[in-house]
Each structure stands twice: as C-alpha cells, then as structure tokens.
Design an enzyme around this catalytic site. Structure first.
Site, PDB file in Angstrom:
ATOM      1  N   GLU A 246     -30.138 -27.836 -49.692  1.00 52.86           N
ATOM      2  CA  GLU A 246     -29.316 -27.005 -50.565  1.00 52.86           C
ATOM      3  C   GLU A 246     -28.706 -27.924 -51.623  1.00 52.86           C
ATOM      4  OE1 GLU A 246     -25.589 -23.873 -50.553  1.00 52.86           O
ATOM      5  OE2 GLU A 246     -25.538 -25.606 -49.244  1.00 52.86           O
TER       6      GLU A 246
ATOM      7  N   HIS B  74     -27.408 -16.087 -47.657  1.00 56.43           N
ATOM      8  CA  HIS B  74     -26.141 -15.636 -47.070  1.00 56.43           C
ATOM      9  C   HIS B  74     -24.930 -15.941 -47.956  1.00 56.43           C
ATOM     10  CE1 HIS B  74     -26.538 -19.848 -46.319  1.00 56.43           C
ATOM     11  NE2 HIS B  74     -25.290 -19.929 -45.904  1.00 56.43           N
TER      12      HIS B  74
END
Ligand code: NOJ
Length: 530
Positions: free
Chosen positions: A261, A322
């Site tokens: 990420e 998410h």
C-alpha cells in the site's frame, strides 16, 4: 518479462474478515465463516484471497493495530482455524495473502509495553521517542492521518512517542536493526505456514526523515494532516533498504509475493517501490480510486502507470477496498448504475495487471449509510462521519433472509437495506446477473493469454469510449468500454472473432471486429480475435 508468476496471471479477492461470514453468531465474521464460503470464491474463479488483518488486535483500528504479529485474533479463530482455512482454500487452488502492518503496532503489543516502561528499556528505541521542544510542545509539526497531532505525551517517562495514525498505533522505528530483524521473523512465521504473500500496510510511511524536520504547509487552507506537504513524515529515500530487506526474506521462499500500500498518488513515486524488480512485487495503483467516471480519465491513469513502471514490472488494478467508498456507489446513477458496474468490471478484468476485487463488488454492493450511533470507524469518530469507512465494510450479502446469510442478526455494522434483493443467492440463479458477468470475465481472462498476460495498446475511438488492444504471442483481444450516457458506434481493428463478452445481457457479439458495433449507454464489449 521473465517467468510468469501466479500473482501476475491471477485474480486476487480482498476479504474484510469482520464482515464476510460469521460462523458463531457473535456479530463479527471469522475464519471458519470464510472457510464455509470458499465454494463461492472457487465458483467465481479467483486465485488468491487477501485477508485484511487477522492477527490479535485490540481493534482500535479494526485489526490495523496488531498486538501479536504471529497469532490469530480470537474473535476470528485460532491458528488451527487458519491452517484449516488455508488447506481447504489450497484444495480449491486459492492461496491466502495476509495483511502485514509494519509501520506501527498496537500500543498493547508487548514490544511497546516494554518500550514505554522507561527510558532505559532495551526496547525504548524500537519506537520513536523524543523529548519535548523547549516550550514543552511536541518534537515537530507532524500530524496524524486520523486527526490531531502525531505525537502522544507519555507522562511517566517525560517523552513523546510518534503515531502516524491513532495514539493506539505507535510507529515502529525501522531504523533500529533489531526491529527490522524481529519484523522479518514475523514474515517468516507466516511464510513457513505457507501463505502466498503479504499486502503491506502503508509501506511508504515506514521510512521518515531521521532528523524529524517539520513538514511545510500544503497549498490551500486544509487543516491538520491535509494541510501539510508530506515531505518528511513518509517516503524517505531510505525506504529502499527497507524494501530490499523485506524482499530478501520473501526470496528465501518460492512463489511468494508482496503488494504494497503505497498511498502516494504520483504514479512515478508508487512505481519506485518496485525497485525495478528488487523491491515490492506489486505496488497498488490507487489512481482508479479517484478517477471520475470518464473514458479519458481511466485512459490517462492507465497510461500514466504504464509509463511509470519499469519494463520488468507488472501493474495492478483496483477499484474498491476497505478505505474508500465502493465504486458501485462512487459511479452510481439512477438509470445507468448497474450498467456502469459491468463496464467497471470489464475494465478491471481486461486491462494489463493483477486485478484486486473487494468482497461484494461481484454483486454490486453499494456503500451503506451508517446511523451516527452505529459508527465504528475511528476516522468517522475522530474526523467526520462523512469520511468514515464503515459504509464500505458492511456484512456480505449472501441470501434474501433476515441477516442476509451473514450468520448473525445483529452484526457489528448494519446490513445493507437492499440485501434482500442484492445478494449472492439471487444472482447465482440469474444468468444475466452482475455476479455471472464477473465470473464469465474471470473465466475469459484465464482462458485468454492476451488478457491475463498480454501487452496493452490504447486504440483511438469515439468520444466517451475507452478502447484498447491486448496481445500476447498467439493471442489477441480487443476491448471497448462506453463510459458515456449515450449510444456509441465504434470500429475496432480487424480480426475474426473467436469469443468474447458483452456487458449488456444477451447482446450478440458482432461477426467481425471491424464492423460497426453499436454500444448501448454504459456498455462494454470484449472480443477475443484470431
Ligand atoms: C491503511 C489501511 O488500509 C487502513 O485501513 C488503516 O486504517 C491504516 N493503513 C492504518 O494502518
């Protein structure tokens, strides 16, 4: 490109474990629940599941605050449950990818407990502790991503500690080689258990300015974290050593991968984290998460990432996760919303790169409005309900029954109001459903080398249409995605048609690729040509 790896050709599906399937009725999903739903994943045709954190956690940030990197959170089950899940997934050809959170631990992690016990603690330097400035204020102006300053005062030891996120998530000090060694061992723990790899949380935050210099203000008048240019609190060049260290651990094993990420919007910066094949195996390309619904925007973002990527590296594609509102909601429209979900699916599964699906997108799950008294996410609580992430984390919609087949009637977040009409069971019974379209796309992708490993070439097309060609030795595919709200007539390069898909249910494939093709508003066509 050398040898092809499974994570390049495959499709990866993200599960938020709290919300997928609750096997024991306590309101929170668990590993046994995921095991019970493996047949859905196998039927869909995915190759790997990325599990958001399953390690023990006080849940201040729902798992992204880890108190033991080498165990399973009891709410989710046990290591035995994990092994069983992994074995049964493996029988279906599905690997597990774990979330690994290296930038920070929980403040309840024994390492931090030890570290905060006093300045003389042998683990003091495992976290980032600093004296106050002469006036008593924090060491610098860094801000927490989750609101407020990034430094927490510790009265007992008279120092501040750094937390880039919540104060319950103290930052580990990766400049200390003992930390790097201990964290590498946590990777080995799971690699030895057979995981396929790791999604690495906020890897760009792990290297910061060693002098802890102040960040300059950003243009505009945003407060807090958004009001600064993140020059010194992330993305320090020393990240390269850290990435190489992690890569060396992964390379001790066969066929393992990392996807990082890298929450930096400049594709050139994100691409740097591959270290031209010696760093991350994949760095998330998040540009689609911010792209407006426009052919031009997606073409531009695709090409920017392609251009930034070293030639021996492989891209990836993601539309939902998410942390952001689901794309079916971002791109919703009263009349064309459903059709747009199909165009988005066709794009995700036919562009060059490893696609990441987010649980529920295969049935077009929308974000759910969360009443204020049900907000769980610290971002929603600390910053603003409107930016909270609960809406994209609601229970998976399995069946048209009370509780939607999630396993509990009182789940930790409310179930979507449309769960009785939008769910896996109903869509499984409807060959024209979005779910069947996802499955057909995944199958076509798997069967067509051009789609899962081919080169990408953009094609000129009419306004509002994103068209491209994918080609691999002996395999060619043509794709046209109509992002506009009107009909479009397109012509694609010549080729005799060997197969393909249209997103409009029951629309017929043309006989030749170069005949004029009428695309309905928000329609996608994928043609496999000889
Ligand atoms: C990024 C994760 O995706 C997000 O959910 C989490 O809150 C932060 N990192 C902090 O770990």
């Amino acid at each position: 490109m050398g040898k092809r790896e499974w994570w390049q050709d495959g499709v990866i599906y993200q599960i938020y474990p709290r919300s997928f399937m609750d096997s024991n009725g306590d309101g929170v999903g668990d590993l046994e629940g995921i095991r019970q739903r493996l047949d859905h994943l196998a039927w869909l045709g995915i190759d790997a599941v990325w599990l958001s954190p399953i390690q023990p956690s006080p849940m201040a940030d729902f798992g992204y605050d880890v108190s033991d990197y080498c165990d399973v959170e009891p709410l989710f089950g046990s290591l035995d449950d994990f092994d069983r899940l992994q074995a049964e997934a493996g029988e279906r050809g599905i690997r597990l990818i774990l979330d690994w959170v290296p930038n920070h631990s929980s403040d309840r992690h024994p390492w931090f407990q030890e570290s905060r016990s006093g300045r003389a603690s042998p683990k003091r330097d495992w976290y980032v502790w600093r004296d106050p400035q002469s006036g008593g204020g924090p060491p610098n102006n860094w801000q927490s991503v989750f609101g407020g300053g990034a430094w927490e005062w510790d009265e007992a030891s008279g120092q501040f500690y750094l937390h880039s996120f919540l104060k319950e998530q103290p930052d580990l000090n990766w400049r200390n080689p003992e930390v790097a060694r201990a964290m590498h061992d946590t990777l080995r723990f799971w690699l030895d258990r057979g995981v396929g790899g790791f999604r690495i949380d906020v890897i760009h935050k792990c290297a910061k300015d060693p002098e802890l210099r102040d960040n300059p203000p950003a243009p505009g008048d945003n407060p807090g974290y958004l009001g600064q240019e993140h020059l010194h609190d992330e993305n320090h060049p020393d990240i390269e050593d850290l990435l190489r260290g992690i890569r060396r651990v992964l390379d001790e094993y066969d066929e393992r991968m990392t996807v990082g990420e890298v929450y930096i919007m400049d594709p050139r910066e994100a691409a740097r984290y591959y270290l031209a094949g010696e760093g991350l195996h994949l760095a998330f390309n998040f540009s689609f998460l911010r792209a407006p619904w426009s052919a031009e925007a997606f073409r531009r973002e695709t090409e920017a990432f392609e251009a930034a990527l070293p030639s021996n590296c492989w891209p990836d594609l993601v539309l939902s996760n998410h942390d952001v509102p689901r794309h079916a909601s971002r791109y919703d429209d009263p009349t064309l919303g459903e059709a747009r979900s199909r165009v988005a699916a066709a794009m995700l599964l036919t562009l060059r790169g490893t696609p990441f699906l987010y649980y529920g997108e295969e049935i077009g799950m929308r974000n759910v409005a969360i009443p204020e008294n049900r907000i769980q996410d610290p971002v929603g609580i600390n910053i603003h309900p409107a930016v909270g992430r609960d809406g994209e984390r609601t229970p998976m919609q399995w069946e048209p029954t009370p509780g939607a087949g999630f396993g509990s009637t009182d789940p930790w977040l409310p179930t979507a109001p449309d769960a009785d009409v939008r769910n896996v069971a109903l869509q499984r019974n409807d060959p024209d459903s979005l779910l069947h379209f996802y499955r057909a796309l995944i199958e076509l992708r798997r069967a067509t080398p051009a789609l899962h490993r081919g080169d990408y070439r953009s094609l000129d097309s009419v306004d509002g249409v994103f068209a491209y060609e994918r080609s691999a030795p002996g395999s060619r595919a043509l794709v046209a995605l109509n992002f506009s709200d009107g009909e479009r007539r397109v012509r694609l390069p010549a080729g005799s048609i060997a197969g393909g898909l249209r997103s409009e249910p029951r629309a017929e494939l043309p006989e030749h690729a170069d005949e004029e093709i009428h695309l309905a508003p928000s329609e996608a066509i994928v043609l496999v040509v000889d």
